[in-house]
Scaffold this motif. Structure first.
Motif, PDB file in Angstrom:
ATOM      1  N   CYS A 149       0.832  -1.198   0.000  1.00 52.64           N
ATOM      2  CA  CYS A 149       0.000   0.000   0.000  1.00 52.64           C
ATOM      3  C   CYS A 149       0.871   1.253   0.000  1.00 52.64           C
ATOM      4  N   GLY A 170      -2.630  -4.928  -1.192  1.00 47.34           N
ATOM      5  CA  GLY A 170      -2.488  -3.656  -0.479  1.00 47.34           C
ATOM      6  C   GLY A 170      -2.191  -2.524  -1.445  1.00 47.34           C
ATOM      7  N   ALA A 206      -4.508   0.876  -2.389  1.00 45.98           N
ATOM      8  CA  ALA A 206      -4.039   2.263  -2.482  1.00 45.98           C
ATOM      9  C   ALA A 206      -4.473   2.883  -3.804  1.00 45.98           C
TER      10      ALA A 206
END
Length: 165
Positions: free
Chosen positions: A34, A136, A140
Protein backbone atom coordinates in the motif's frame (compact mmCIF):
# COMPACT_ATOMS: atom_id res chain seq x y z
CA UNK A 1 -23.79 13.64 -21.19
CA UNK A 2 -21.07 14.07 -18.55
CA UNK A 3 -18.93 11.05 -17.78
CA UNK A 4 -17.07 10.81 -14.50
CA UNK A 5 -14.01 8.65 -14.11
CA UNK A 6 -11.28 8.75 -11.51
CA UNK A 7 -7.64 8.73 -12.49
CA UNK A 8 -4.36 8.00 -10.77
CA UNK A 9 -2.97 11.52 -10.52
CA UNK A 10 -1.84 12.40 -6.99
CA UNK A 11 -4.85 13.75 -5.11
CA UNK A 12 -4.73 16.34 -2.36
CA UNK A 13 -5.16 15.39 1.25
CA UNK A 14 -4.08 12.80 3.75
CA UNK A 15 -4.89 9.11 3.76
CA UNK A 16 -5.59 6.80 6.67
CA UNK A 17 -4.65 3.14 6.62
CA UNK A 18 -6.27 0.87 9.19
CA UNK A 19 -4.49 -2.47 9.43
CA UNK A 20 -5.38 -5.60 11.38
CA UNK A 21 -2.62 -7.22 13.45
CA UNK A 22 -4.19 -10.68 13.18
CA UNK A 23 -2.27 -12.59 10.47
CA UNK A 24 0.42 -9.91 10.79
CA UNK A 25 2.81 -11.58 8.37
CA UNK A 26 0.22 -10.96 5.65
CA UNK A 27 -1.08 -7.57 6.77
CA UNK A 28 2.41 -6.12 7.17
CA UNK A 29 3.13 -7.12 3.56
CA UNK A 30 -0.19 -5.57 2.47
CA UNK A 31 0.77 -2.35 4.26
CA UNK A 32 4.19 -2.31 2.55
CA UNK A 33 2.50 -2.74 -0.83
CA UNK A 34 0.00 0.00 0.00
CA UNK A 35 2.72 2.45 0.99
CA UNK A 36 4.77 1.63 -2.10
CA UNK A 37 1.80 2.21 -4.43
CA UNK A 38 1.04 5.56 -2.82
CA UNK A 39 4.64 6.74 -3.17
CA UNK A 40 4.79 5.54 -6.80
CA UNK A 41 1.69 7.62 -7.52
CA UNK A 42 2.95 10.82 -5.91
CA UNK A 43 1.52 10.51 -2.41
CA UNK A 44 4.41 10.91 0.00
CA UNK A 45 4.64 8.57 2.98
CA UNK A 46 4.28 11.54 5.35
CA UNK A 47 0.69 11.96 4.07
CA UNK A 48 -0.25 8.52 5.40
CA UNK A 49 -1.40 7.77 8.93
CA UNK A 50 -1.58 4.14 10.06
CA UNK A 51 -3.78 2.76 12.82
CA UNK A 52 -3.44 -0.86 13.97
CA UNK A 53 -6.43 -2.82 15.26
CA UNK A 54 -6.51 -6.35 16.73
CA UNK A 55 -8.27 -8.03 13.81
CA UNK A 56 -10.45 -7.49 10.73
CA UNK A 57 -13.62 -7.41 12.82
CA UNK A 58 -12.36 -4.20 14.47
CA UNK A 59 -11.60 -2.40 11.19
CA UNK A 60 -15.02 -0.74 10.69
CA UNK A 61 -15.22 1.25 13.92
CA UNK A 62 -11.75 2.72 13.52
CA UNK A 63 -12.29 3.33 9.79
CA UNK A 64 -15.50 5.22 10.53
CA UNK A 65 -13.87 7.27 13.31
CA UNK A 66 -11.03 8.24 10.99
CA UNK A 67 -13.41 9.08 8.14
CA UNK A 68 -15.60 11.17 10.48
CA UNK A 69 -12.57 13.14 11.67
CA UNK A 70 -12.51 15.11 8.43
CA UNK A 71 -8.75 14.68 8.24
CA UNK A 72 -8.62 12.09 5.46
CA UNK A 73 -9.47 11.97 1.77
CA UNK A 74 -9.90 8.19 2.04
CA UNK A 75 -9.45 5.34 4.50
CA UNK A 76 -7.82 2.10 3.36
CA UNK A 77 -8.53 -1.00 5.44
CA UNK A 78 -6.14 -3.94 5.33
CA UNK A 79 -6.75 -7.32 6.89
CA UNK A 80 -6.64 -11.03 6.29
CA UNK A 81 -9.29 -13.60 7.15
CA UNK A 82 -8.35 -17.21 6.40
CA UNK A 83 -11.02 -19.90 6.41
CA UNK A 84 -10.68 -22.33 9.28
CA UNK A 85 -12.63 -25.31 10.50
CA UNK A 86 -15.49 -23.26 11.98
CA UNK A 87 -17.97 -20.65 10.76
CA UNK A 88 -15.91 -17.88 12.37
CA UNK A 89 -14.52 -16.94 8.95
CA UNK A 90 -17.97 -16.19 7.52
CA UNK A 91 -18.92 -13.96 10.43
CA UNK A 92 -15.69 -11.98 10.53
CA UNK A 93 -15.38 -11.51 6.76
CA UNK A 94 -19.04 -10.60 6.30
CA UNK A 95 -19.20 -8.20 9.22
CA UNK A 96 -15.94 -6.51 8.22
CA UNK A 97 -17.20 -5.99 4.67
CA UNK A 98 -20.59 -4.72 5.76
CA UNK A 99 -19.14 -2.48 8.44
CA UNK A 100 -16.66 -0.88 6.05
CA UNK A 101 -19.37 -0.23 3.47
CA UNK A 102 -21.56 1.34 6.16
CA UNK A 103 -18.67 3.57 7.30
CA UNK A 104 -18.15 4.81 3.77
CA UNK A 105 -21.84 5.47 3.15
CA UNK A 106 -22.30 7.16 6.54
CA UNK A 107 -19.38 9.54 6.10
CA UNK A 108 -19.16 10.12 2.34
CA UNK A 109 -15.46 9.28 2.55
CA UNK A 110 -14.17 6.40 0.42
CA UNK A 111 -13.40 3.46 2.70
CA UNK A 112 -11.46 0.88 0.71
CA UNK A 113 -11.86 -2.84 1.38
CA UNK A 114 -8.35 -4.27 1.31
CA UNK A 115 -9.20 -7.35 3.36
CA UNK A 116 -8.05 -10.67 1.97
CA UNK A 117 -10.58 -13.47 2.41
CA UNK A 118 -8.83 -16.68 1.48
CA UNK A 119 -9.14 -20.41 1.90
CA UNK A 120 -5.49 -20.98 2.82
CA UNK A 121 -2.42 -19.27 4.20
CA UNK A 122 -0.70 -19.87 0.87
CA UNK A 123 -3.41 -17.94 -0.99
CA UNK A 124 -3.06 -15.07 1.50
CA UNK A 125 0.71 -14.95 1.08
CA UNK A 126 0.39 -15.04 -2.70
CA UNK A 127 -2.01 -12.08 -2.67
CA UNK A 128 0.20 -10.08 -0.32
CA UNK A 129 3.13 -9.94 -2.67
CA UNK A 130 4.49 -13.42 -3.39
CA UNK A 131 2.83 -14.48 -6.65
CA UNK A 132 -0.42 -12.67 -7.32
CA UNK A 133 0.59 -9.04 -6.88
CA UNK A 134 -0.05 -7.14 -3.70
CA UNK A 135 -3.67 -6.39 -2.85
CA UNK A 136 -2.49 -3.66 -0.48
CA UNK A 137 -1.09 -1.81 -3.47
CA UNK A 138 -4.35 -2.33 -5.33
CA UNK A 139 -6.23 -0.87 -2.36
CA UNK A 140 -4.04 2.26 -2.48
CA UNK A 141 -4.79 2.65 -6.20
CA UNK A 142 -8.51 2.25 -5.53
CA UNK A 143 -8.26 5.00 -2.90
CA UNK A 144 -6.49 7.38 -5.28
CA UNK A 145 -9.00 6.69 -8.04
CA UNK A 146 -11.99 7.12 -5.72
CA UNK A 147 -10.71 10.38 -4.22
CA UNK A 148 -10.23 11.80 -7.72
CA UNK A 149 -13.64 10.54 -8.84
CA UNK A 150 -15.42 11.98 -5.82
CA UNK A 151 -13.66 15.33 -6.39
CA UNK A 152 -14.97 15.39 -9.97
CA UNK A 153 -18.50 14.57 -8.87
CA UNK A 154 -18.46 17.16 -6.09
CA UNK A 155 -16.99 19.77 -8.43
CA UNK A 156 -19.76 19.11 -10.97
CA UNK A 157 -22.41 19.38 -8.26
CA UNK A 158 -21.01 22.76 -7.18
CA UNK A 159 -20.92 23.97 -10.78
CA UNK A 160 -24.52 22.84 -11.30
CA UNK A 161 -25.61 24.60 -8.12
CA UNK A 162 -23.90 27.84 -9.19
CA UNK A 163 -25.53 27.62 -12.62
CA UNK A 164 -28.91 27.17 -10.99
CA UNK A 165 -29.25 23.55 -12.13
Amino acid sequence: MPTFEGDFSPPAGRFAVVAARFNAMVTEALLAGCRDAFVRHGVADDRLDVAWVPGSFELPIVAQAMAESGNYAAVICLGCVIRGETGHYDHVAGQAAGGLMSASLATGVPVIFGVLTTETVEQALNRSGLKAGNKGGEAALAAIEMVNLMAQIRSEAVADAKAGG
